[in-house]
Scaffold this motif. Structure first.
Motif, PDB file in Angstrom:
ATOM      1  N   ARG A  89       0.804  -1.203   0.000  1.00  0.00           N
ATOM      2  CA  ARG A  89       0.000   0.000   0.000  1.00  0.00           C
ATOM      3  C   ARG A  89       0.841   1.259   0.000  1.00  0.00           C
ATOM      4  N   ARG A  90       1.934   1.240   0.809  1.00  0.00           N
ATOM      5  CA  ARG A  90       2.765   2.430   0.895  1.00  0.00           C
ATOM      6  C   ARG A  90       3.449   2.717  -0.426  1.00  0.00           C
ATOM      7  N   THR A 109       2.339   2.074  -3.347  1.00  0.00           N
ATOM      8  CA  THR A 109       1.358   2.661  -4.258  1.00  0.00           C
ATOM      9  C   THR A 109       1.120   4.116  -3.923  1.00  0.00           C
ATOM     10  N   ALA A 110       0.997   4.408  -2.625  1.00  0.00           N
ATOM     11  CA  ALA A 110       0.729   5.787  -2.221  1.00  0.00           C
ATOM     12  C   ALA A 110       1.828   6.719  -2.661  1.00  0.00           C
ATOM     13  N   VAL A 126       2.068   7.284  -7.044  1.00  0.00           N
ATOM     14  CA  VAL A 126       0.933   7.740  -7.840  1.00  0.00           C
ATOM     15  C   VAL A 126       1.427   8.642  -8.957  1.00  0.00           C
ATOM     16  N   VAL A 141      -4.692   3.006  -6.391  1.00  0.00           N
ATOM     17  CA  VAL A 141      -4.650   2.718  -4.963  1.00  0.00           C
ATOM     18  C   VAL A 141      -5.560   1.551  -4.630  1.00  0.00           C
ATOM     19  N   THR A 142      -6.782   1.543  -5.190  1.00  0.00           N
ATOM     20  CA  THR A 142      -7.743   0.508  -4.843  1.00  0.00           C
ATOM     21  C   THR A 142      -7.251  -0.873  -5.249  1.00  0.00           C
ATOM     22  N   ARG A 171       3.084  13.922  -5.650  1.00  0.00           N
ATOM     23  CA  ARG A 171       1.644  14.120  -5.510  1.00  0.00           C
ATOM     24  C   ARG A 171       1.252  15.574  -5.268  1.00  0.00           C
ATOM     25  N   GLU A 209      -5.168  -2.053  -2.646  1.00  0.00           N
ATOM     26  CA  GLU A 209      -5.732  -1.974  -1.305  1.00  0.00           C
ATOM     27  C   GLU A 209      -6.884  -2.950  -1.109  1.00  0.00           C
ATOM     28  N   ARG A 212      -6.652   9.027   3.535  1.00  0.00           N
ATOM     29  CA  ARG A 212      -7.502   8.667   2.411  1.00  0.00           C
ATOM     30  C   ARG A 212      -7.047   7.348   1.791  1.00  0.00           C
ATOM     31  N   ASP A 213      -5.743   7.171   1.649  1.00  0.00           N
ATOM     32  CA  ASP A 213      -5.230   5.927   1.078  1.00  0.00           C
ATOM     33  C   ASP A 213      -5.641   4.718   1.923  1.00  0.00           C
ATOM     34  N   TRP A 225      -5.539   7.937  -9.785  1.00  0.00           N
ATOM     35  CA  TRP A 225      -5.246   7.696  -8.363  1.00  0.00           C
ATOM     36  C   TRP A 225      -6.148   6.637  -7.743  1.00  0.00           C
TER      37      TRP A 225
END
Length: 218
Positions: free
Chosen positions: A4-5, A7-8, A11, A205-206, A129, A209, A142-143, A201
């Motif tokens: 996840r990190r 990806t965040a 972006v 992210v999804t 970002r 996630e 939000r992520d 985005w």
């Protein structure tokens, strides 16, 4: 969690490509508002403040000229961000998903560790970002919340799972009756798009996630 990190922090810089920022009054229906989302106003002054924070951080960066040059159309991108924040929150609320302060702190600590310190973390968010240091927690929140939403919906890391999450975003967007000052464009619920501006985005992210992030201390 590492997935996840990454990806965040990776972006696309397409998030920073948008139409010029217009620091003007709102439309006749909502004077002074850049947008009204779920009955709540996003004031032009609040949008200006977000842009100012980013610009000040960019000016303090050794790569200031490059960063500023790449984000000459920052205002509309920040408005998109503010709207999407509210859409994600509404979708999460509808699904019964939430995020705690401890989860945000844990995600930030992990991201900082992966970036080899807070200073580099801040530089990365600013460069990739267009997010100022004092806006990082909101972005991380939000992520993480998108991941919690996907988990609540039982959305797997598949095209079908992605469609399920996207449907939740569209439903939330429609329920919020988003009204954008025409100076910034118009909002498209189905496309999650501000005028001709959109960002990959949410999809990026999804997809990463689909599973909920580990609980703090896990």
């Amino acid at each position: 969690m590492h997935r996840r990190r990454r990806t965040a922090l990776s972006v696309s810089t397409a998030l920073l490509v948008a139409a010029p920022f217009l620091a003007a009054c709102g439309n006749d229906a909502h004077p002074g508002a850049a947008a009204v989302v779920g009955g709540d106003r996003i004031e032009v002054s609040a949008l200006q403040s977000k842009v100012k924070d980013v610009r000040e951080a960019q000016q303090a960066s050794p790569q200031s000229a490059q960063l500023i040059g790449a984000t000459g159309q920052l205002g509309r991108a920040k408005l998109y961000d503010l709207i999407v924040d509210r859409v994600v929150q509404r979708a999460a609320d509808d699904a019964g998903a939430g995020v705690t302060r401890k989860e945000i702190q844990a995600a930030r600590a992990g991201a900082a560790q992966e970036s080899q310190g807070e200073e580099q973390l801040a530089a990365t968010y600013l460069q990739q970002r267009g997010i100022a240091p004092d806006q990082i927690n909101d972005a991380i929140r939000r992520d993480v919340l998108v991941g919690k939403l996907a988990a609540a919906l039982g959305a797997s890391n598949t095209p079908e799972g992605q469609q399920k999450v996207n449907a939740a975003f569209v439903a939330a967007s429609k329920a919020l009756h988003i009204d954008v000052n025409p100076r910034y464009g118009s909002w498209d619920d189905k496309k999650m798009q501000l005028g001709d501006y959109k960002t990959p985005w949410i999809t990026q992210v999804t997809k990463e996630e689909a599973a909920p992030p580990p609980q703090p201390g896990a």
